[in-house]
Design a protein around this motif. Structure first.
Motif, short mmCIF file in Angstrom:
data_model
loop_
_atom_site.label_atom_id
_atom_site.label_comp_id
_atom_site.label_asym_id
_atom_site.label_seq_id
_atom_site.Cartn_x
_atom_site.Cartn_y
_atom_site.Cartn_z
N THR A 176 -1.56 -16.38 32.73
CA THR A 176 -0.59 -16.04 33.76
C THR A 176 0.18 -14.80 33.34
O THR A 176 0.69 -14.73 32.23
N MET A 177 0.23 -13.83 34.24
CA MET A 177 1.05 -12.64 34.02
C MET A 177 2.40 -12.91 34.66
O MET A 177 2.47 -13.33 35.82
N VAL A 178 3.47 -12.73 33.89
CA VAL A 178 4.81 -12.98 34.40
C VAL A 178 5.68 -11.75 34.23
O VAL A 178 5.41 -10.89 33.40
N THR A 179 6.73 -11.69 35.03
CA THR A 179 7.80 -10.74 34.79
C THR A 179 8.95 -11.52 34.19
O THR A 179 9.12 -12.71 34.46
N ARG B 37 -9.34 -11.78 21.18
CA ARG B 37 -9.75 -10.54 20.49
C ARG B 37 -11.26 -10.42 20.47
O ARG B 37 -11.82 -9.37 20.77
N ALA B 38 -11.95 -11.50 20.10
CA ALA B 38 -13.41 -11.48 19.98
C ALA B 38 -14.10 -11.34 21.33
O ALA B 38 -15.09 -10.62 21.45
N ASN B 39 -13.60 -12.03 22.35
CA ASN B 39 -14.26 -12.06 23.66
C ASN B 39 -13.89 -10.88 24.56
O ASN B 39 -14.72 -10.42 25.32
N TYR B 40 -12.64 -10.43 24.50
CA TYR B 40 -12.17 -9.43 25.46
C TYR B 40 -11.43 -8.26 24.82
O TYR B 40 -10.79 -7.47 25.52
N CYS B 41 -11.49 -8.14 23.51
CA CYS B 41 -10.88 -7.01 22.78
C CYS B 41 -9.37 -6.92 22.97
O CYS B 41 -8.82 -5.83 23.13
N LEU B 42 -8.69 -8.08 22.92
CA LEU B 42 -7.22 -8.06 22.96
C LEU B 42 -6.73 -7.26 21.76
O LEU B 42 -7.00 -7.61 20.62
N PRO B 43 -5.99 -6.15 21.98
CA PRO B 43 -5.64 -5.29 20.86
C PRO B 43 -4.41 -5.72 20.07
O PRO B 43 -4.28 -5.37 18.90
N ARG B 44 -3.49 -6.48 20.71
CA ARG B 44 -2.20 -6.75 20.07
C ARG B 44 -1.41 -7.71 20.95
O ARG B 44 -1.91 -8.21 21.95
N LEU B 45 -0.17 -7.91 20.61
CA LEU B 45 0.75 -8.70 21.42
C LEU B 45 0.79 -8.13 22.84
O LEU B 45 1.01 -6.94 23.03
N PHE B 46 0.57 -8.99 23.84
CA PHE B 46 0.59 -8.53 25.23
C PHE B 46 2.00 -8.68 25.79
O PHE B 46 2.32 -9.60 26.53
N LEU B 47 2.85 -7.75 25.39
CA LEU B 47 4.24 -7.72 25.86
C LEU B 47 4.57 -6.26 26.14
O LEU B 47 4.36 -5.39 25.28
N HIS B 48 5.04 -5.98 27.35
CA HIS B 48 5.25 -4.59 27.75
C HIS B 48 6.53 -4.48 28.59
O HIS B 48 6.75 -5.28 29.49
N PHE C 161 -7.78 -4.13 28.15
CA PHE C 161 -7.95 -5.57 27.96
C PHE C 161 -8.00 -6.29 29.31
O PHE C 161 -8.89 -7.11 29.55
N VAL C 162 -7.07 -5.99 30.21
CA VAL C 162 -7.05 -6.63 31.53
C VAL C 162 -8.33 -6.31 32.30
O VAL C 162 -8.92 -7.18 32.94
N ARG C 163 -8.80 -5.06 32.22
CA ARG C 163 -10.04 -4.69 32.91
C ARG C 163 -11.24 -5.49 32.40
O ARG C 163 -12.18 -5.73 33.14
N GLU D 207 -6.63 -8.98 41.94
CA GLU D 207 -6.24 -7.69 42.51
C GLU D 207 -4.75 -7.39 42.32
O GLU D 207 -4.37 -6.24 42.24
N GLN D 208 -3.91 -8.44 42.23
CA GLN D 208 -2.47 -8.21 42.08
C GLN D 208 -2.15 -7.40 40.83
O GLN D 208 -1.10 -6.80 40.73
N LEU D 209 -3.05 -7.41 39.85
CA LEU D 209 -2.77 -6.70 38.60
C LEU D 209 -3.16 -5.22 38.65
O LEU D 209 -2.72 -4.45 37.82
#
Length: 147
Positions: free
Chosen positions: A49-52, A90-101, A129-131, A138-140
């Motif tokens: 889930t992507m949250v604000t 990381r292994a499946n989708y190349c998550l590079p780091r903490l997903f906080l922006h 990573f999201v791609r 689509e919301q992303l």
């Protein structure tokens, strides 16, 4: 004076993600003869889930701690997150780091008291990573940085 830390969260999008990781049998249960062998590839589904988040105070690790307290760890968080899930992402989708922006920041200038509003699109490594996520909705798309 003591200020309570408060954070308001809103859902942007939720979507399924399939992970493949080594199977680790439960520690406190009798062995299941139908279970995969320990260490063998194991597929499982989870919901991302992507949250604000809107913070009304500024405390160290506030968003990370509040989400963990709600049972929703930030992916890539090595301090408050789930190590096995982070490794699989990381292994499946190349998550590079903490997903906080920090997409938007609003604050008063300390000298002029002018309200400053800063915006920054999602960084290129997190956009990539999201791609890679097969079910990212689509919301992303508006949040992603152009490559």
């Amino acid at each position: 004076s003591v200020r309570n830390a408060s954070t308001a969260f809103a859902c942007v999008a939720s979507f399924p993600v399939e992970l493949e990781e080594p199977y680790i049998p439960p520690k406190d249960e009798a062995p299941d003869p139908d279970a995969p062998a320990a260490g063998s590839p194991f597929r499982r589904n989870m919901t991302v889930t992507m949250v604000t988040a809107r913070i009304n105070t500024g405390r160290r690790h506030q968003i990370r701690r509040h989400l963990k307290g709600l049972g929703h760890n930030i992916v890539g968080d090595t301090s408050y997150g789930k190590g096995r899930i982070n490794a699989a992402l990381r292994a499946n989708y190349c998550l590079p780091r903490l997903f906080l922006h920090a997409h938007q920041l609003h604050f008063r200038h300390p000298l002029s008291a002018e309200l400053l509003k800063l915006k920054d699109p999602l960084s290129s490594d997190l956009s990539e990573f999201v791609r890679r996520l097969p079910c990212a909705p689509e919301q992303l798309q508006p949040l992603l940085r152009e490559q």
